[in-house]
Design an enzyme around this catalytic site. Structure first.
Site, mmCIF file in Angstrom:
data_model
loop_
_atom_site.group_PDB
_atom_site.id
_atom_site.type_symbol
_atom_site.label_atom_id
_atom_site.label_comp_id
_atom_site.label_asym_id
_atom_site.label_seq_id
_atom_site.Cartn_x
_atom_site.Cartn_y
_atom_site.Cartn_z
ATOM 1 N N SER A 15 0.776 -1.237 0.000
ATOM 2 C CA SER A 15 0.000 0.000 0.000
ATOM 3 C C SER A 15 0.814 1.299 0.000
ATOM 4 O O SER A 15 1.743 1.475 0.779
ATOM 5 C CB SER A 15 -0.925 0.010 1.212
ATOM 6 O OG SER A 15 -1.421 1.304 1.464
ATOM 7 N N LYS A 50 -14.234 -1.171 -3.154
ATOM 8 C CA LYS A 50 -14.713 0.196 -3.387
ATOM 9 C C LYS A 50 -16.211 0.261 -3.683
ATOM 10 O O LYS A 50 -16.842 1.292 -3.435
ATOM 11 C CB LYS A 50 -13.927 0.845 -4.536
ATOM 12 C CG LYS A 50 -12.482 1.124 -4.195
ATOM 13 C CD LYS A 50 -11.774 1.893 -5.300
ATOM 14 C CE LYS A 50 -10.333 2.185 -4.935
ATOM 15 N NZ LYS A 50 -9.657 3.040 -5.915
ATOM 16 N N LEU A 56 -2.823 3.411 -13.390
ATOM 17 C CA LEU A 56 -3.115 3.646 -11.982
ATOM 18 C C LEU A 56 -2.122 2.931 -11.075
ATOM 19 O O LEU A 56 -1.979 3.279 -9.908
ATOM 20 C CB LEU A 56 -4.543 3.208 -11.650
ATOM 21 C CG LEU A 56 -5.631 4.271 -11.827
ATOM 22 C CD1 LEU A 56 -5.714 4.765 -13.270
ATOM 23 C CD2 LEU A 56 -6.994 3.748 -11.384
#
Length: 242
Positions: free
Chosen positions: A14, A64, A202
């Site tokens: 992360s 999400k 991304l």
């Protein structure tokens, strides 16, 4: 001490934990940021019960969209996108936001050229939804590419030379190529890329993914997801402290 964190699956890599921990250290902010790696979104409840002083969460793949059912309220952008990557916690109420849109727009807009009128969006998950919402705001036409296409989406097998020549902006919204699986990349015909193409990934780790490297080899303009993540992280921080 206030607590913040990231909800996701297999998130040791992360960006958020490193970014916010450094931010807190640099600014002497009395707060912590932790990864909450869960294998099922239902386990979000146990995190909320266990962690005291939790003020905000980021949300990443694959939650999400599924996280929405646990929220008390969505802001306008998150509702329109249908995906949430930021949660603000106020008196046990969960408020959902989407800062991916802001992050993507902030990172992409300065790099666009006049011929970037149409885009291929690779992937159809929560991140893809935010990117499509942002592209609409730029009046950029787009086509979603998916392994399981629905409605007006297309399959990777449908991409040919004509498709590539009609779409000079190509955005990877899949996790393909993310560390440690750095040799992976979306299955598109890279040989048809040229200097008019702009590849935006991304993925940020590695800095130059296989997707971007293959674009660079064909003379295409490339950009990874680091600035997008930085912009969306700061927007999350702004929301948590509003």
């Amino acid at each position: 001490m206030h607590k913040f964190g990231l909800i996701g699956k297999d998130i040791d890599y992360s960006f958020s934990k490193t970014y916010f921990t450094q931010k807190f250290d640099n600014l002497n902010i009395d707060a912590t940021y932790e990864n909450y790696d869960i294998d099922n979104i239902l386990k979000l409840k146990s995190v909320l019960i266990r962690e005291k002083n939790l003020k905000g969460l980021n949300v990443t793949i694959p939650y999400k969209q599924s996280v929405i059912e646990f929220l008390d309220q969505l802001d306008q952008t998150a509702k329109a996108v249908g995906a949430v990557n930021t949660i603000k916690i106020v008196q046990n109420k969960l408020y959902g936001y989407n800062t991916d849109v802001f992050g993507f727009m902030s990172a992409l807009f300065p790099l666009l050229e006049k011929h970037h009128q149409k885009a291929l969006v690779l992937g159809s998950g929560g991140a893809s939804k935010a990117i499509c919402y942002a592209l609409k705001s730029f009046d950029i036409d787009y086509k979603i590419v998916s392994r399981q296409p629905v409605n007006n989406q297309i399959h990777y097998n449908d991409i040919n030379k004509n498709t590539m020549n009609a779409h000079y902006l190509i955005i990877n919204c899949t996790p393909l190529g993310t560390y440690p699986n750095i040799d992976e990349s979306p299955d598109i015909p890279y040989a048809y890329l040229n200097q008019k193409h702009f590849l935006f990934d991304l993925v940020y780790n590695p800095k130059v993914s296989t997707f971007l490297a293959q674009g660079n080899n064909q003379g295409a303009k490339i950009c990874n997801g680091y600035d997008m993540l930085r912009f969306q992280a700061e927007k999350s921080w702004e929301i948590w402290n509003a």
